[in-house]
Design an enzyme around this catalytic site. Structure first.
Site, short mmCIF file in Angstrom:
data_model
loop_
_atom_site.label_atom_id
_atom_site.label_comp_id
_atom_site.label_asym_id
_atom_site.label_seq_id
_atom_site.Cartn_x
_atom_site.Cartn_y
_atom_site.Cartn_z
N ASP A 38 0.86 -1.19 0.00
CA ASP A 38 0.00 0.00 0.00
C ASP A 38 0.90 1.23 0.00
O ASP A 38 2.13 1.12 -0.01
CB ASP A 38 -0.94 -0.03 1.22
CG ASP A 38 -2.26 0.71 0.97
OD1 ASP A 38 -2.21 1.88 0.55
OD2 ASP A 38 -3.33 0.12 1.19
N ASP A 64 3.31 1.70 -4.94
CA ASP A 64 2.32 2.40 -5.76
C ASP A 64 2.01 1.44 -6.91
O ASP A 64 2.83 1.25 -7.80
CB ASP A 64 2.87 3.73 -6.28
CG ASP A 64 1.86 4.48 -7.14
OD1 ASP A 64 0.89 3.84 -7.62
OD2 ASP A 64 2.03 5.70 -7.33
N TYR A 170 -14.54 5.35 -13.52
CA TYR A 170 -14.54 4.23 -12.57
C TYR A 170 -15.18 2.98 -13.19
O TYR A 170 -14.61 1.88 -13.14
CB TYR A 170 -15.27 4.66 -11.30
CG TYR A 170 -15.21 3.64 -10.18
CD1 TYR A 170 -14.08 3.53 -9.37
CD2 TYR A 170 -16.29 2.79 -9.91
CE1 TYR A 170 -14.03 2.60 -8.33
CE2 TYR A 170 -16.24 1.87 -8.88
CZ TYR A 170 -15.11 1.77 -8.09
OH TYR A 170 -15.05 0.85 -7.06
N LYS A 174 -13.32 -0.64 -14.04
CA LYS A 174 -13.72 -1.89 -13.39
C LYS A 174 -14.20 -2.92 -14.41
O LYS A 174 -13.98 -4.12 -14.23
CB LYS A 174 -14.79 -1.61 -12.33
CG LYS A 174 -14.28 -0.75 -11.17
CD LYS A 174 -13.14 -1.41 -10.43
CE LYS A 174 -12.75 -0.68 -9.16
NZ LYS A 174 -11.68 -1.38 -8.42
P1 NAP Z 1 -10.27 2.12 0.72
O1 NAP Z 1 -10.62 1.82 2.13
O2 NAP Z 1 -10.10 3.51 0.28
O3 NAP Z 1 -8.93 1.27 0.40
C1 NAP Z 1 -8.20 1.44 -0.77
C2 NAP Z 1 -6.73 1.28 -0.43
O4 NAP Z 1 -5.98 1.32 -1.66
C3 NAP Z 1 -6.20 2.42 0.46
O5 NAP Z 1 -5.38 1.91 1.48
C4 NAP Z 1 -5.40 3.26 -0.52
O6 NAP Z 1 -4.31 3.95 0.06
C5 NAP Z 1 -4.88 2.18 -1.45
N1 NAP Z 1 -4.40 2.72 -2.71
C6 NAP Z 1 -4.97 3.68 -3.49
N2 NAP Z 1 -4.20 3.91 -4.57
C7 NAP Z 1 -3.13 3.08 -4.47
C8 NAP Z 1 -1.99 2.87 -5.27
N3 NAP Z 1 -1.79 3.54 -6.41
N4 NAP Z 1 -1.09 1.94 -4.87
C9 NAP Z 1 -1.26 1.25 -3.72
N5 NAP Z 1 -2.33 1.41 -2.92
C10 NAP Z 1 -3.25 2.32 -3.29
O7 NAP Z 1 -11.36 1.50 -0.25
P2 NAP Z 1 -12.05 0.05 -0.33
O8 NAP Z 1 -13.48 0.27 -0.34
O9 NAP Z 1 -11.44 -0.91 0.63
O10 NAP Z 1 -11.62 -0.32 -1.82
C11 NAP Z 1 -10.89 -1.50 -2.14
C12 NAP Z 1 -11.23 -1.90 -3.57
O11 NAP Z 1 -12.61 -2.27 -3.61
C13 NAP Z 1 -11.05 -0.78 -4.59
O12 NAP Z 1 -10.50 -1.33 -5.77
C14 NAP Z 1 -12.49 -0.32 -4.84
O13 NAP Z 1 -12.64 0.26 -6.11
C15 NAP Z 1 -13.23 -1.61 -4.69
N6 NAP Z 1 -14.66 -1.46 -4.41
C16 NAP Z 1 -15.08 -0.82 -3.28
C17 NAP Z 1 -16.45 -0.70 -3.05
C18 NAP Z 1 -17.00 -0.02 -1.82
O14 NAP Z 1 -18.21 0.22 -1.77
N7 NAP Z 1 -16.20 0.29 -0.83
C19 NAP Z 1 -17.36 -1.22 -3.97
C20 NAP Z 1 -16.89 -1.86 -5.09
C21 NAP Z 1 -15.54 -1.98 -5.30
P3 NAP Z 1 -4.49 5.48 0.58
O15 NAP Z 1 -5.65 5.44 1.51
O16 NAP Z 1 -3.17 5.77 1.25
O17 NAP Z 1 -4.76 6.32 -0.62
#
Ligand code: NAP
Length: 265
Positions: A38, A64, A170, A174
């Site tokens: 991360d 990254d 987005y 996806k």
């Molecule tokens: P989250 O809590 O924001 O976690 C995302 C993590 O990815 C954060 O720790 C972020 O780091 C890290 N990150 C972002 N850009 C990065 C990069 N370039 N390299 C390495 N790490 C990076 O969100 P989440 O909901 O758990 O999301 C996880 C995945 O699930 C994502 O792909 C998201 O699109 C997908 N998703 C989420 C939902 C939902 O409702 N939550 C629904 C469908 C799909 P920082 O915080 O330091 O930026």
């Protein structure tokens, strides 16, 4: 908990937060050693501590995922630390070009496809699509070199299948992950590496925090979800566990949708 991942090593991108963090904790409970990849080590501290508290080893590798060399260094660091890699969850992702997890970054600029700035579009693709491809292939190369097979899980979204107005970047990123998963599944099947994806609905993580804090946003998310509630990160981790474990040994190239029944009607 059982020992479905005993002796395995799992890499989890985005493992400092939300869905990735839940996967790290759940996989450790099932016996896996964990590499969290991360951006910010400090944000991963609680998850690293939780993994170690369950008796498993944990490492943080600052990565990254949109940078090819970082993914290659991640694969090398994993093999150096643990001697192998068996599972990958590619969960690192952003909701839009300005996204900082859990913060309202005032992302009120034009997001519809006619007006979205090209740089914003490219940023979302770089992290959500190219980044997943770069992680997948770096870790797959390490799996092939080790010769033990493996399981890759890409975190896509239900937005891969539902067009969201103002969320074109987005949704397209996806949908790309969905096809990436299928192509890679075909290309890696001869190496005994399974590749599947998960398309979560709305999940209670920092990514939905801003929307959840607005009653209209909360209502909209629940209205789109027949179960009338958001999912928990642990429910996505359960799906990921299924996909990396032997329980799904005949499954590859699939996208599973834990989304509270969004596609029923
Ligand atoms: P989250 O809590 O924001 O976690 C995302 C993590 O990815 C954060 O720790 C972020 O780091 C890290 N990150 C972002 N850009 C990065 C990069 N370039 N390299 C390495 N790490 C990076 O969100 P989440 O909901 O758990 O999301 C996880 C995945 O699930 C994502 O792909 C998201 O699109 C997908 N998703 C989420 C939902 C939902 O409702 N939550 C629904 C469908 C799909 P920082 O915080 O330091 O930026």
């Amino acid at each position: 908990m059982a020992d479905r991942l005993a002796g395995k090593v799992a890499v989890i991108t985005g493992g400092a937060s939300g869905i990735g963090a839940a996967c790290a904790r759940r996989f450790a409970d099932e016996g896996a050693d964990i590499v969290i990849a991360d951006l910010d080590a400090a944000r991963a501290a609680d998850t690293i501590a939780a993994v170690e508290a369950s008796g498993r080893r944990a490492r943080f590798v600052r990565t990254d995922t949109s940078v090819e060399a970082d993914n290659e260094a991640l694969a090398a660091a994993t093999v150096e630390a643990f001697g192998r890699v068996d599972c990958l969850v590619a969960a690192a992702g952003i909701a839009n070009a300005d996204y900082v997890s859990g913060q309202d970054t005032g992302a009120t600029g034009p997001r519809d496809i006619l007006r979205v700035p090209v740089a914003d579009w490219e940023r979302v693709m770089a992290v959500n699509l190219t980044g997943v491809m770069l992680t997948d292939r770096a870790i797959a190369a390490a799996m092939i070199a080790a010769g033990n097979g493996g399981a890759i899980v890409n975190i896509a979204s239900s937005a891969a299948a539902i067009p969201l107005r103002g969320g074109g970047d987005y949704c397209v990123s996806k949908a790309g992950v969905w096809m990436l998963t299928k192509v890679l599944a075909l290309e890696l099947v001869g190496h005994d590496i399974r590749v599947n994806a998960i398309g979560p609905g709305f999940i209670e993580t920092p990514m939905t925090e801003v929307m959840r804090s607005d009653p209209a946003g909360e209502t909209l998310m629940k209205r789109m979800t027949p179960m009338r509630r958001l999912g928990r990160a642990e429910e996505i981790a359960s799906t990921a566990l299924f996909l990396v474990s032997e329980d799904s040994s005949y499954l590859t190239g699939q996208l599973l949708f834990p989304n509270g029944g969004m596609f029923t009607g």
